[in-house]
Design a protein around this motif. Structure first.
Motif, PDB file in Angstrom:
ATOM      1  N   PRO A 129      17.104   5.764  -7.211  1.00  0.00           N
ATOM      2  CA  PRO A 129      15.715   5.707  -7.687  1.00  0.00           C
ATOM      3  C   PRO A 129      15.468   4.539  -8.631  1.00  0.00           C
ATOM      4  N   ASP A 130      16.442   4.232  -9.487  1.00  0.00           N
ATOM      5  CA  ASP A 130      16.261   3.140 -10.442  1.00  0.00           C
ATOM      6  C   ASP A 130      16.241   1.785  -9.738  1.00  0.00           C
ATOM      7  N   SER A 131      17.175   1.571  -8.796  1.00  0.00           N
ATOM      8  CA  SER A 131      17.207   0.284  -8.099  1.00  0.00           C
ATOM      9  C   SER A 131      16.002   0.127  -7.180  1.00  0.00           C
ATOM     10  N   THR A 132      15.542   1.233  -6.580  1.00  0.00           N
ATOM     11  CA  THR A 132      14.352   1.162  -5.726  1.00  0.00           C
ATOM     12  C   THR A 132      13.121   0.816  -6.545  1.00  0.00           C
ATOM     13  N   GLU A 133      12.970   1.438  -7.701  1.00  0.00           N
ATOM     14  CA  GLU A 133      11.840   1.127  -8.586  1.00  0.00           C
ATOM     15  C   GLU A 133      11.872  -0.333  -9.014  1.00  0.00           C
ATOM     16  N   ALA A 134      13.066  -0.834  -9.333  1.00  0.00           N
ATOM     17  CA  ALA A 134      13.195  -2.229  -9.750  1.00  0.00           C
ATOM     18  C   ALA A 134      12.881  -3.173  -8.584  1.00  0.00           C
ATOM     19  N   GLU A 135      13.278  -2.802  -7.369  1.00  0.00           N
ATOM     20  CA  GLU A 135      12.978  -3.619  -6.195  1.00  0.00           C
ATOM     21  C   GLU A 135      11.473  -3.663  -5.957  1.00  0.00           C
ATOM     22  N   TYR A 136      10.806  -2.529  -6.107  1.00  0.00           N
ATOM     23  CA  TYR A 136       9.356  -2.500  -5.956  1.00  0.00           C
ATOM     24  C   TYR A 136       8.680  -3.409  -6.987  1.00  0.00           C
ATOM     25  N   GLU A 137       9.200  -3.404  -8.221  1.00  0.00           N
ATOM     26  CA  GLU A 137       8.648  -4.260  -9.270  1.00  0.00           C
ATOM     27  C   GLU A 137       8.695  -5.719  -8.850  1.00  0.00           C
ATOM     28  N   LEU A 138       9.797  -6.111  -8.226  1.00  0.00           N
ATOM     29  CA  LEU A 138       9.928  -7.484  -7.748  1.00  0.00           C
ATOM     30  C   LEU A 138       8.938  -7.762  -6.619  1.00  0.00           C
ATOM     31  N   CYS A 139       8.843  -6.849  -5.680  1.00  0.00           N
ATOM     32  CA  CYS A 139       7.959  -7.043  -4.526  1.00  0.00           C
ATOM     33  C   CYS A 139       6.487  -7.128  -4.923  1.00  0.00           C
ATOM     34  N   LEU A 140       6.100  -6.402  -5.964  1.00  0.00           N
ATOM     35  CA  LEU A 140       4.693  -6.400  -6.365  1.00  0.00           C
ATOM     36  C   LEU A 140       4.232  -7.775  -6.839  1.00  0.00           C
ATOM     37  N   GLY A 141       5.156  -8.615  -7.290  1.00  0.00           N
ATOM     38  CA  GLY A 141       4.772  -9.970  -7.669  1.00  0.00           C
ATOM     39  C   GLY A 141       4.254 -10.750  -6.485  1.00  0.00           C
ATOM     40  N   ILE A 142       4.893 -10.570  -5.330  1.00  0.00           N
ATOM     41  CA  ILE A 142       4.447 -11.216  -4.097  1.00  0.00           C
ATOM     42  C   ILE A 142       3.108 -10.627  -3.646  1.00  0.00           C
ATOM     43  N   VAL A 143       2.985  -9.309  -3.735  1.00  0.00           N
ATOM     44  CA  VAL A 143       1.734  -8.661  -3.332  1.00  0.00           C
ATOM     45  C   VAL A 143       0.581  -9.163  -4.197  1.00  0.00           C
ATOM     46  N   GLU A 144       0.857  -9.377  -5.482  1.00  0.00           N
ATOM     47  CA  GLU A 144      -0.198  -9.859  -6.391  1.00  0.00           C
ATOM     48  C   GLU A 144      -0.722 -11.219  -5.947  1.00  0.00           C
ATOM     49  N   ILE A 145       0.162 -12.101  -5.516  1.00  0.00           N
ATOM     50  CA  ILE A 145      -0.272 -13.420  -5.055  1.00  0.00           C
ATOM     51  C   ILE A 145      -1.154 -13.275  -3.820  1.00  0.00           C
ATOM     52  N   ALA A 146      -0.701 -12.480  -2.857  1.00  0.00           N
ATOM     53  CA  ALA A 146      -1.459 -12.304  -1.622  1.00  0.00           C
ATOM     54  C   ALA A 146      -2.784 -11.593  -1.878  1.00  0.00           C
ATOM     55  N   ALA A 147      -2.773 -10.629  -2.794  1.00  0.00           N
ATOM     56  CA  ALA A 147      -3.978  -9.836  -3.048  1.00  0.00           C
ATOM     57  C   ALA A 147      -5.074 -10.633  -3.735  1.00  0.00           C
ATOM     58  N   THR A 148      -4.709 -11.687  -4.446  1.00  0.00           N
ATOM     59  CA  THR A 148      -5.713 -12.490  -5.137  1.00  0.00           C
ATOM     60  C   THR A 148      -6.070 -13.756  -4.366  1.00  0.00           C
ATOM     61  N   ALA A 149      -5.445 -13.940  -3.191  1.00  0.00           N
ATOM     62  CA  ALA A 149      -5.817 -15.068  -2.332  1.00  0.00           C
ATOM     63  C   ALA A 149      -7.062 -14.706  -1.541  1.00  0.00           C
ATOM     64  N   ARG A 150      -7.559 -15.635  -0.736  1.00  0.00           N
ATOM     65  CA  ARG A 150      -8.737 -15.363   0.071  1.00  0.00           C
ATOM     66  C   ARG A 150      -8.443 -14.233   1.038  1.00  0.00           C
ATOM     67  N   ALA A 151      -9.447 -13.400   1.250  1.00  0.00           N
ATOM     68  CA  ALA A 151      -9.254 -12.214   2.085  1.00  0.00           C
ATOM     69  C   ALA A 151      -8.934 -12.607   3.525  1.00  0.00           C
ATOM     70  N   ASP A 152      -8.070 -11.822   4.159  1.00  0.00           N
ATOM     71  CA  ASP A 152      -7.763 -12.058   5.561  1.00  0.00           C
ATOM     72  C   ASP A 152      -8.920 -11.604   6.437  1.00  0.00           C
ATOM     73  N   ALA A 153      -9.197 -12.367   7.461  1.00  0.00           N
ATOM     74  CA  ALA A 153     -10.327 -12.069   8.334  1.00  0.00           C
ATOM     75  C   ALA A 153      -9.902 -11.150   9.475  1.00  0.00           C
ATOM     76  N   GLY A 154      -9.560  -9.931   9.122  1.00  0.00           N
ATOM     77  CA  GLY A 154      -9.176  -8.971  10.146  1.00  0.00           C
ATOM     78  C   GLY A 154      -7.710  -9.078  10.510  1.00  0.00           C
ATOM     79  N   SER A 155      -7.157  -7.987  11.018  1.00  0.00           N
ATOM     80  CA  SER A 155      -5.734  -7.952  11.331  1.00  0.00           C
ATOM     81  C   SER A 155      -5.456  -6.741  12.199  1.00  0.00           C
ATOM     82  N   PRO A 156      -4.463  -6.815  13.066  1.00  0.00           N
ATOM     83  CA  PRO A 156      -4.098  -5.648  13.872  1.00  0.00           C
ATOM     84  C   PRO A 156      -3.269  -4.627  13.107  1.00  0.00           C
ATOM     85  N   TYR A 157      -2.970  -4.891  11.831  1.00  0.00           N
ATOM     86  CA  TYR A 157      -2.124  -3.987  11.066  1.00  0.00           C
ATOM     87  C   TYR A 157      -2.909  -2.783  10.553  1.00  0.00           C
TER      88      TYR A 157
END
Length: 231
Positions: A129-157
């Motif tokens: 649980p501790d290493s998973t939480e720490a890994e998520y903390e690292l990943c959220l930095g990448i998500v923050e960059i993508a989330a504040t960039a221009r919005a994606d114009a649709g996606s099949p996801y």
């Protein structure tokens, strides 16, 4: 003489001693890791270096995998903090991606064994649980960059395409997050991570004399991608 130490004080003293010993074990294990990689991290060897009886040592870390997981959690958090500091100096998503990417490569080159511990497909540490939480903390930095960039114009996801546990963490941190943006963050991670991994594993240097130049060119393309529309 009757001891004047209260049960609460005694428990606190034991907790401090345990925390100090745990930190010393991890520091010794990290030294072994840096000098010889994960294969050099052996419980009996670390216990011997510290002058601890194996039975006492195992009351702190009963398996090698548990100790490696603790080292991984510390490394994840150290890298996340390093990258967060780098991003704080930039305002725009493209600038944050550039700062993040350069800091990512610099940390990896300075800590190659920790980098391999975190990202090698053969990494022997167990997920806790501790290493998973720490890994998520690292990943959220990448998500923050993508989330504040221009919005994606649709996606099949859709949300079903992603791990539910990480999706929950990411959406809690960024309530307006979309599946398309989460997919973009993973693609961003792949682009920042790929050349660094090749360099750390010694596969890039024989092919090019200046890996940093190649990486900076990739970051320039990443910055343009983040400011464009579409996926």
């Amino acid at each position: 003489m009757v001891s004047m130490t209260s049960p609460k004080e005694g428990a606190s003293r034991r907790a401090r001693h345990r925390a100090q010993t745990t930190a010393e074990i991890k520091a010794t294990a990290l030294k072994h890791l840096v000098e010889g990689g994960t294969d050099a991290v052996a419980l009996r060897g670390i216990a011997r270096d510290m002058g601890m009886a194996p039975g006492t040592f195992y009351s702190y870390f009963d398996t090698r995998e548990a100790l490696l997981a603790a080292l991984a959690a510390d490394a994840y958090r150290a890298l996340a903090a390093h990258l967060r500091t780098a991003r704080e100096g930039a305002r725009e998503p493209a600038g944050r991606a550039l700062a993040h990417g350069l800091a990512y490569r610099a940390w990896a080159l300075a800590h190659p064994q920790e980098f391999r511990l975190l990202f090698s497909g053969r990494s022997p540490h167990a997920q806790t649980p501790d290493s998973t939480e720490a890994e998520y903390e690292l990943c959220l930095g990448i998500v923050e960059i993508a989330a504040t960039a221009r919005a994606d114009a649709g996606s099949p996801y859709s949300w079903d395409d992603f791990d539910p546990a990480f999706t929950e963490v990411a959406r809690a941190a960024f309530p307006d997050l979309t599946p398309a943006t989460l997919a973009r963050s993973l693609r961003l991670w792949g682009r920042l991570h790929g050349l660094v991994t090749l360099e750390i594993d010694g596969l890039l240097r024989p092919q090019i004399t200046d890996p940093e130049r190649l990486y900076r060119d990739e970051l320039t393309d990443v910055a343009a991608w983040l400011t464009s529309t579409g996926t």
